[in-house]
Design an enzyme around this catalytic site. Structure first.
Site: not given
Ligand code: GLC
Length: 755
Positions: A229
């Protein structure tokens, strides 16, 4: 791309560099070797493609795109084909916008109704979440675009999400928090998996080898790359060794250098690095091989599709006096700011720059329906404005029916923080009460991504849960309200009466950075049923403008060996006067009790959605694998089918079962892992053939006077009394009649029975 050849030509720095993003959204390219960058983008219910400054919270701008219904809504469709179709459309959009991986689906289980991101997730039930995820993945990837199954795993709260540790036992993980990922990986093969921010039992998901390698790859066969993430990497080298291949976003060379240094110093094998690089190159190559650059992103066509999808998701929760569908010739009051400006999506990384939004008011007016509007409340605060309520009351009085559009404002739920209560804004509750008092023929339409408390529920006649239905939610709502579409959504989560009733109430969101999942497997309906706690609306509930019956539930046999599939059929009939769709839910209810394991009352083990004309009957057929009867044995470290009787029941909610039958499963007897002198007589007597060996010794444990004192019920009481005594008590309570040698011989004889 000849990946082996390219790997051989890459420098150590180039390999290390590939394991981190080139910027906020792209993998790194290596022009020298013809490796292009590949873009990843949120997801999950639209393209949040950012061409300028990237961010992971939906703050900065993104391209104009189409916002589809969020996961909370699509799961309520219980329609796998619909979700797959939505995936196909999103995959085409990705091709048009040169996005190689769409960051979704988000499948984390709805452990608490308070999780701020529940709107993006599917269900409290792992089967529903898994089926929806697999369908979404199949749809997107059918367009040669990848997905990123997220957030692996146990990201069930926003509170301290980047530092908290989800603490759970193996059974809870295996029966509740892992199965949706397992089904999606094994049945739909996502190109990538996104690891979660949080820790799992003290180890960051990004560094969790058990999760990322032992379970995800070795056990489930996942063969894509794991992406962090955004910002989830905690320690790059251990993370890579654990199976976390791609750090996002870019760390601008900082962590690349850590990898280079680790390989050079021997702390990290170059083979481990090559494995990660190969995985990333394989996905980039797969995307490039399926590239369809001429694909057109037709926003208006996709907007129409978004409306059709939303109409299949909405859940009719209450319809007293058949107040719905509305008569299109009578005056109706549309009350509430959401009628004019609907809340149709959540906040955070899934927030889409919708290229257009349609409201229920404009769509009803465009259809020529006699509707009158009153705003009723403001959405930027929670202030009761009497003048606005009075205006609404006047409109309600002048109308045949009053429809109040209400729900959760943006600030009440979002990625990044959790709710602290389940209330709606006080100004909305006051408005609904006033309108219902002025006109008892009141309907409420709710927008929101999660359950809400409804103090007015007994004073309204109709209730439609529109969830966060995407940019075309207004048109879909009007189609349902006026009966152009017969509602067919069902709840994929329980709506509890009170926050305090929910199973995680005592431990959510945790203390400090420890979130103890003390409710274990008893999440959602599994808890409310076990505790017999009445709920506002049960899991699986959803009304239609017609009615259905289910009967003649039958199986191909009445008794099965462990591992055999059970074929189940049930007849479903539309006994009403208009066409509709029914969600046939098949639950398994274990009937044989055991002191070895506690089981939920029922578990959803299959479902299907069936369209039926008035009077039409169709037969639904399900094939239940052994897993549908299993529980996860912590002692054995695997799923086990316990011998015994199981009820199979079909219905249109977990509480409304209309047809049932029962089957016998010759599974595993719950005998102890190992037999020793400490094994209790109760466990020994459960071993087939052991009773004949043990019984002669039991009578030695009660001398004649005791036997006389207990009278004729000696044997039964005796067995009950010694059930929890260990075998070694033969020495202590037979007055020397049993020697240690005899005890050992008996032990060996019983062990021989266990094989
Ligand atoms: C965010 C989310 C994830 C997302 C990523 C990119 O914090 O937790 O679901 O795809 O970052 O935006």
């Amino acid at each position: 791309m000849d990946i082996t050849k390219i790997l051989a030509e890459m420098t150590l720095e180039e390999k290390a560099g590939l394991c981190s993003g080139g910027d906020f959204w792209h993998t790194k390219g290596v022009p020298r070797l013809g490796i292009p960058p590949m873009m990843m983008s949120d997801g999950p219910h639209g393209l949040r493609k950012q061409e300028e400054a990237g961010d992971h919270m939906g703050v900065n701008d993104s391209i104009e795109a189409v916002c589809f219904p969020a996961g909370c809504a699509t799961a309520a469709s219980f329609d796998c084909d619909l979700v797959e179709q939505m995936g196909r459309i999103l995959g085409q959009e990705c091709q048009a916008e040169d996005i190689g991986v769409l960051l979704g689906p988000a499948v984390n289980i709805k452990r608490s109704p308070l999780c701020g991101r529940n709107f993006e997730y599917y269900s409290e039930d792992p089967l529903v979440a898994g089926e929806m995820a697999a369908s979404f993945i199949r749809g997107v990837q059918s367009q040669q675009v990848g997905t990123s199954l997220k957030h692996f795993y146990a990201n069930n709260q926003e509170h301290r999400r980047m530092s908290t540790s989800a603490q759970m036992d193996a059974r809870t993980a295996r029966e509740i928090y892992l199965p949706a990922f397992e089904k999606a990986v094994q049945e739909a093969k996502p190109w990538t998996v996104m690891c979660a921010y949080n820790k799992i039992n003290g180890v960051y998901a990004a560094e969790n080898r058990t999760a990322l390698t032992d379970i995800l790859r070795s056990e489930w066969g996942f063969d894509g790359y794991v992406v962090s993430d955004w910002g989830a990497v905690n320690d790059r080298v251990p993370d890579l060794e654990a199976g976390m291949d791609l750090e996002m976003p870019s760390s601008f060379g900082m962590r690349d250098a850590e990898i280079v240094e680790a390989v050079r110093s021997g702390r990290l094998s170059e083979e481990a690095l090559d494995t990660a690089v190969r995985r990333i190159l394989t996905i980039v190559d797969r995307y490039m091989a399926g590239r369809q650059p001429d694909t057109v992103f037709d926003r208006d066509a996709d907007h129409e599709s978004a409306r059709d999808i939303a109409a299949q998701c909405m859940v009719l929760l209450k319809n007293e006096a058949q107040i719905l569908p509305l008569d299109r010739t009578v005056p109706v009051a549309f009350i509430g700011a959401f009628a004019e400006k609907p809340r149709f999506q959540g906040g955070g990384s899934s927030h889409i720059h919708a290229h257009k939004v349609e409201s229920a008011l404009e769509m009803a007016q465009a259809a020529g329906y006699p509707v009158r509007y009153a705003k009723g409340y403001e959405t930027q605060d929670d202030v009761v404005r009497e003048a606005m309520i009075q205006e609404a009351v006047e409109a309600a009085k002048a109308a045949e029916v009053a429809v109040v559009f209400a729900g959760l404002p943006d600030t009440f739920e979002s990625e990044g923080y959790d709710r602290t209560h389940m209330r709606m804004p006080a100004c909305q509750n006051a408005l609904i009460e006033a309108v219902a008092a002025a006109n008892p023929r009141t309907v409420v339409v709710l927008h929101g991504g999660a359950p809400m408390e409804m103090p007015w529920i007994d004073r309204v006649q109709g209730l439609l849960m529109a969830y966060l239905g995407g940019q075309a939610v207004g048109g879909a709502t009007v189609q349902i309200l006026y009966g152009d579409v017969n509602p067919s959504g069902h709840l994929a989560e329980t709506f509890p009466r009170r926050l305090e009733d929910n199973p995680s109430y005592l431990s959510f969101p945790g203390e400090g950075d420890v979130s103890a999942y003390r409710e274990g497997i008893y999440v959602g309906y599994r808890y409310y049923q076990k505790k017999k706690i009445p709920v506002l609306f049960p899991f699986g509930h959803g009304l239609s403008y017609t009615t259905f019956s289910m009967d003649k539930l039958r199986t191909d046999k009445s008794a099965y060996q462990a591992g055999e599939c059970v074929t189940v059929t049930v007849d479903v009939t539309n006994i009403g006067d208009r066409a509709g769709k029914e969600v046939v839910q098949l639950y398994v209810l274990p009937q044989t009790q055991s002191d070895q394991v506690q089981r939920p009352v029922s578990e959803l083990r299959a479902f299907t959605k069936i369209a039926l004309a008035p009077g039409e009957t169709k037969t639904a057929t399900f094939s239940l694998p052994a897993r549908a009867f299993s529980y996860y044995s912590q002692q054995k470290g695997r799923f086990v089918v316990a011998s015994g009787s199981y009820t199979l029941a079909c219905g249109d909610s977990c509480e409304h079962l209309m047809a049932e039958t029962s089957v016998e499963m010759a599974g595993e007897t719950m005998q102890p892992e190992q037999v020793t002198l400490d094994t209790t007589f109760g466990d020994l007597l459960a071993i087939p053939g052991a009773r004949e060996l043990v019984t002669p010794y039991l009578s030695l444990m009660a001398d004649d006077s005791e036997a006389d004192a207990m009278g004729e019920s000696t044997a039964g009481m005796m067995e009950a009394m010694i059930r929890y005594m260990p075998l070694r008590n033969l020495l202590a309570f037979t007055g020397g009649k049993v020697t240690a040698e005899q005890c050992q011989v008996l032990l060996e004889s019983i062990r021989a029975l266990c094989g």
